[in-house]
Design a protein around this motif. Structure first.
Motif, PDB file in Angstrom:
ATOM      1  N   ALA A  17       0.852  -1.177   0.000  1.00 50.79           N
ATOM      2  CA  ALA A  17       0.000   0.000   0.000  1.00 50.79           C
ATOM      3  C   ALA A  17       0.891   1.231   0.000  1.00 50.79           C
ATOM      4  O   ALA A  17       1.990   1.195   0.529  1.00 50.79           O
ATOM      5  CB  ALA A  17      -0.884  -0.014   1.237  1.00 50.79           C
ATOM      6  N   GLU A  33       3.581   1.889  -8.051  1.00 52.33           N
ATOM      7  CA  GLU A  33       4.175   0.588  -7.745  1.00 52.33           C
ATOM      8  C   GLU A  33       5.535   0.473  -8.419  1.00 52.33           C
ATOM      9  O   GLU A  33       5.679   0.853  -9.577  1.00 52.33           O
ATOM     10  CB  GLU A  33       3.242  -0.512  -8.242  1.00 52.33           C
ATOM     11  N   ARG A  94      -5.198 -12.340  -4.809  1.00 52.84           N
ATOM     12  CA  ARG A  94      -6.262 -11.377  -5.094  1.00 52.84           C
ATOM     13  C   ARG A  94      -6.104 -10.828  -6.503  1.00 52.84           C
ATOM     14  O   ARG A  94      -5.006 -10.865  -7.071  1.00 52.84           O
ATOM     15  CB  ARG A  94      -6.193 -10.195  -4.106  1.00 52.84           C
ATOM     16  N   ASP A  95      -7.191 -10.295  -7.033  1.00 63.45           N
ATOM     17  CA  ASP A  95      -7.076  -9.594  -8.311  1.00 63.45           C
ATOM     18  C   ASP A  95      -6.042  -8.483  -8.152  1.00 63.45           C
ATOM     19  O   ASP A  95      -5.939  -7.868  -7.090  1.00 63.45           O
ATOM     20  CB  ASP A  95      -8.425  -8.970  -8.690  1.00 63.45           C
ATOM     21  N   ARG A  96      -5.329  -8.175  -9.215  1.00 61.16           N
ATOM     22  CA  ARG A  96      -4.297  -7.145  -9.288  1.00 61.16           C
ATOM     23  C   ARG A  96      -2.995  -7.541  -8.612  1.00 61.16           C
ATOM     24  O   ARG A  96      -2.075  -6.736  -8.524  1.00 61.16           O
ATOM     25  CB  ARG A  96      -4.764  -5.803  -8.706  1.00 61.16           C
TER      26      ARG A  96
ATOM     27  N   LEU B  42      -3.091   3.446  -6.149  1.00 59.22           N
ATOM     28  CA  LEU B  42      -3.084   2.037  -6.532  1.00 59.22           C
ATOM     29  C   LEU B  42      -4.537   1.562  -6.455  1.00 59.22           C
ATOM     30  O   LEU B  42      -5.200   1.764  -5.439  1.00 59.22           O
ATOM     31  CB  LEU B  42      -2.230   1.220  -5.569  1.00 59.22           C
ATOM     32  N   ASP B  44      -6.229  -1.205  -6.058  1.00 56.59           N
ATOM     33  CA  ASP B  44      -6.674  -2.083  -4.975  1.00 56.59           C
ATOM     34  C   ASP B  44      -6.720  -1.314  -3.655  1.00 56.59           C
ATOM     35  O   ASP B  44      -7.648  -1.457  -2.861  1.00 56.59           O
ATOM     36  CB  ASP B  44      -5.696  -3.260  -4.871  1.00 56.59           C
ATOM     37  N   LYS B  45      -5.703  -0.477  -3.461  1.00 56.78           N
ATOM     38  CA  LYS B  45      -5.639   0.307  -2.223  1.00 56.78           C
ATOM     39  C   LYS B  45      -6.777   1.324  -2.163  1.00 56.78           C
ATOM     40  O   LYS B  45      -7.384   1.543  -1.111  1.00 56.78           O
ATOM     41  CB  LYS B  45      -4.269   1.010  -2.170  1.00 56.78           C
ATOM     42  N   ASP B  55      -5.235  -3.287   4.809  1.00 60.40           N
ATOM     43  CA  ASP B  55      -4.552  -4.031   3.761  1.00 60.40           C
ATOM     44  C   ASP B  55      -4.955  -5.505   3.734  1.00 60.40           C
ATOM     45  O   ASP B  55      -4.851  -6.170   2.715  1.00 60.40           O
ATOM     46  CB  ASP B  55      -3.036  -3.928   3.944  1.00 60.40           C
TER      47      ASP B  55
END
Lengths: 128, 286
Positions: A17, A33, A94-96, B42, B44-45, B55
């Motif tokens: 995160a 990322e 998980r997805d991603r 991001l 997903d975040k 998380d």
């Protein structure tokens, strides 16, 4: 027998995160990322699993990008990656998430689907 | 030197000030947690933040988190006209040493700043100039340079004696920082508010918008100034099925590309004069 069904090895990673493990709020610097597993890099990735036996199977080939390089023939092709249930438990991918195979190709998981036989990860290959 | 990254960093920092006017130990203007950053969320975040999950997918202690991202819009940079021929002193040279000459002996008090130097012009013609990490090192270097020409030259940690013929000029110099704006450009920057509902979106966007419009002339870390002006706003409710309310605030920023370089105080001058025949004749002036 196992080796013939799952002849490949994959690694599963997840983006940290942007807040890192501290769940920080306020001004956080840059969000994005990076393909590094450096533990102190808050934009890096965490390796969840290594050396998972897998079967990597070609799916849709993808199209050539309009702005591609001359040698680009396909862009973002889909691959189906199967992992056995004894190596990848339910709900761990998980997805991603990011998958890296034993040839160094990098995929992003589009749809992670688990059944009693294991995972079917519908992935898109990440490349320039 | 000022760069696009300095602009986005400034606007992200200013947005954080607008959203957390009393710091992150106090609640934000929308009374909920908020993350402010450059770049993009991001996905997903962002999904987890909007739903109030941590998380690991468990309920987050502080509940949902709004996000504010700052990004330079692609393809929006243009050149703007400006006259760019001026060189500015960004940081003046600072002297750490005090030099006096008493009875033909050079006395130095204090220690040099980084790069500071002493120059001697001996007998109106011969120049010796040295720098060093300390006063003693500079004097020792000068003595070593002068000794072949003036046997009998001697240095201590704070003094230097050079047995010149008829004249001795001592000058000291140090290194400053100069800068020149070599280009000015305009770039659109998008500040995007990602909120779980319309109320939070407008509270965050209003706070950011007011502070950004108020601060139209900003000073960047390299001392150059940038001008910020409002361009447009767009609201997007397309992602409400995902629980995301988005507003884009777009500003144009005019900023300079500043080239910086060291500036040396001049302590001696050499001029080359060409003879009538075209042969160069080296001459030293002081």
């Amino acid at each position: 027998m196992v080796l013939t069904i799952y002849p490949r090895k994959i690694e599963v990673r997840r983006a940290k995160a942007n807040a890192g493990a501290t769940d920080a709020i306020g001004l956080l610097g840059y969000s994005g990322e990076e393909a590094t597993t450096d533990p102190v890099n808050p934009q890096g990735e965490v390796v969840l699993f290594k050396d998972i036996p897998a079967s990597v199977q070609a799916s849709n080939a993808g199209r050539k990008k309009d702005s591609g390089l001359p040698q680009d023939i396909t862009y973002a092709p889909s691959w189906n990656i199967f992992g056995p249930s004894w190596a990848l438990a339910k709900d761990v991918v998980r997805d991603r998430d990011i998958v890296i195979d034993d040839q160094g190709y990098r995929y992003e998981v589009a749809q992670a689907y688990w059944n009693i036989l294991g995972y079917k990860l519908i992935c898109v290959r990440m490349e320039a | 030197m000022a760069d696009l990254s300095d602009i986005t960093a400034f606007l992200a920092s200013q947005s954080a000030d607008a959203i957390y006017p009393n710091g992150t130990s106090q609640s934000s203007v929308a009374a909920m947690d908020c993350r402010i950053y450059e770049g993009w969320p991001l996905p997903d975040k962002l999904d987890k933040d909007m739903r109030g999950l941590d998380d690991n997918g468990n309920p987050r202690v502080g509940g949902p988190v709004a996000n504010v991202s700052v990004y330079a819009m692609p393809g929006t940079g243009i050149k703007i006209f400006d006259i760019l021929d001026e060189t500015y002193v960004l940081r003046p040279a600072v002297h750490g040493m005090a030099v006096t000459v008493v009875n033909g002996v050079i006395n130095v008090a204090g220690q040099p700043t980084v790069g500071e130097y002493i120059s001697l012009v001996c007998d109106g013609n011969i120049v010796f100039s040295q720098t060093g990490a300390s006063t003693a090192a500079i004097l020792s270097n000068l003595a070593a340079q002068a000794l072949p020409t003036y046997p009998g030259t001697g240095a201590t940690a704070t003094t230097l004696a050079v047995p010149v013929g008829h004249s001795l000029v001592v000058r000291q110099g140090a290194v400053g920082l100069l800068g020149k704006a070599i280009n000015r450009q305009r770039q659109s920057i998008m500040i995007t508010v990602w909120a779980p509902n319309e109320r939070v979106r407008s509270q965050l966007a209003i706070a950011v918008d007011i502070l950004t419009k108020k601060n139209t002339r900003i000073t960047l870390p390299d001392t150059s100034q940038a001008v910020v002006f409002y361009v447009r706003t767009s609201n997007s409710d397309d992602q409400q099925a995902s629980g995301i309310y988005r507003r884009d605030l777009i500003y144009d920023v005019d900023y300079a590309t500043l080239e910086t370089f060291p500036g040396y105080e001049i302590t001696s001058v050499n001029i080359t004069i060409a003879s009538a025949a075209g042969n160069a004749q080296a001459t030293s002036l002081t």
